[in-house]
Design a protein around this motif. Structure first.
Motif, mmCIF file in Angstrom:
data_model
loop_
_atom_site.group_PDB
_atom_site.id
_atom_site.type_symbol
_atom_site.label_atom_id
_atom_site.label_comp_id
_atom_site.label_asym_id
_atom_site.label_seq_id
_atom_site.Cartn_x
_atom_site.Cartn_y
_atom_site.Cartn_z
ATOM 1 N N GLN A 153 -6.713 -1.607 3.917
ATOM 2 C CA GLN A 153 -5.613 -0.940 3.215
ATOM 3 C C GLN A 153 -5.941 0.521 2.876
ATOM 4 O O GLN A 153 -5.126 1.423 3.141
ATOM 5 N N LYS B 132 0.812 -1.212 0.000
ATOM 6 C CA LYS B 132 0.000 0.000 0.000
ATOM 7 C C LYS B 132 0.850 1.269 0.000
ATOM 8 O O LYS B 132 0.354 2.339 -0.351
ATOM 9 N N ILE C 299 -5.570 -1.125 -4.817
ATOM 10 C CA ILE C 299 -5.044 -2.022 -3.794
ATOM 11 C C ILE C 299 -6.139 -2.908 -3.223
ATOM 12 O O ILE C 299 -5.884 -4.057 -2.833
#
Length: 303
Positions: free
Chosen positions: A290, A218, A248
């Motif tokens: 994330q 990330k 992501i």
């Protein structure tokens, strides 16, 4: 009578003179037929009285075996200490496994960063295996690695320092807090995932290093978001971060789904149906975390 006294006086004087000269000065002393060589090649023939070079030779002959023995013993201790250190170090830090995660090349890094930013067109997400062993990351773009997370973490700290410097808020203390905060949140995230996998009783081949690698990806999106904010302001930051958060999320869903659900086929139908839901929820929770961390660690860097 006087002649006898005078001759006796001369004889005593001659004897005293001979004693003062010593036996070595008497040229009439017969020389030995053979030289005395018992003291070694450096003797002078005077009864072996010159012993200095002989003592040095004996010491040299005795010191060589002792030095060789000491060197052999020292090398043996060094090898044993290295073996013990390798065993204890490999127990906590698997060096052999870390080499696998850093086996990358330039082509792999370029493809992996492109996959992290544009994962929508990628189709095959399975990791290739060779003789029941996953291939090195440089041979498969789907394999996890630690090179990109490590470099992305360092680059994120540098970009954060640049962003703080443009706002006249830079200081070594703030930059250190930024780095320690990002590292602590990464550790908390990995520990939370490990605890969740344990509570859900998921049998998976995911290791702790795999989780560190997936959680570290990330930082690539965070770097893109902060750089966009520096160049285009808050609007550019939010647009770039939104794109990277969606990317992501898709990447984590498609990657972890194969890892977490890999053992579901070996279970019964009833158990598989109940656990599949928990595994899917866990996968979505990990993927959804994330974007939250990406925003939390970057929103204060852009003003």
């Amino acid at each position: 009578m006087e002649y006898r006294q005078e001759s006796g006086f001369r004889q005593r004087k001659l004897q005293s003179h001979v004693r003062m000269r010593g036996p070595t000065m008497d040229s009439s002393e017969p020389s030995p037929l053979f030289d005395d060589t018992s003291a070694g090649p450096h003797s002078t023939g005077l009864g072996g009285m010159n012993k200095g070079p002989v003592a040095y030779t004996d010491q040299t002959l005795l010191s060589d075996p002792m030095s060789n023995l000491a060197m052999a013993y020292g090398s043996s201790l060094a090898s044993q200490g290295k073996e013990i250190m390798d065993k204890n170090l490999d127990r906590f830090i698997p060096i052999s496994k870390l080499k696998y995660y850093f086996a990358v090349d330039t082509l792999y890094v370029g493809k992996k960063i492109g996959l992290l930013v544009f994962p929508y067109m990628h189709e095959n997400w399975e990791v290739s295996y060779q003789q029941d062993t996953p291939v090195a990351p440089r041979f498969d773009v789907n394999a996890p690695d630690l090179y990109i997370p490590a470099m992305a973490f360092i680059t994120y700290i540098l970009v954060a320092g640049l962003a703080l410097g443009t706002q006249n808020r830079f200081s070594p203390e703030i930059l250190g807090m930024q780095a320690s905060s990002a590292l602590v949140w990464l550790i908390i995230e990995v520990l939370a995932v490990l605890l969740s996998l344990y509570l859900v009783t998921v049998n998976t081949d995911l290791t702790t290093i795999d989780l560190v690698a997936f959680s570290g990806y990330k930082y690539v999106g965070m770097i893109v978001g902060v750089l966009a904010g520096l160049l285009f302001g808050k609007t550019g930051y939010y647009l770039a971060l939104l794109w990277c958060c969606a990317s992501i999320f898709i990447f984590m869903i498609r990657t972890l789904r194969l890892k977490i659900l890999s053992e579901a086929a070996a279970e019964g139908v009833m158990v598989r149906g109940a656990k599949n839901q928990l595994r899917m929820y866990l996968t979505m929770a990990i993927a959804a975390a994330q974007p939250v961390f990406m925003y939390w660690l970057t929103f204060h860097l852009v003003r």
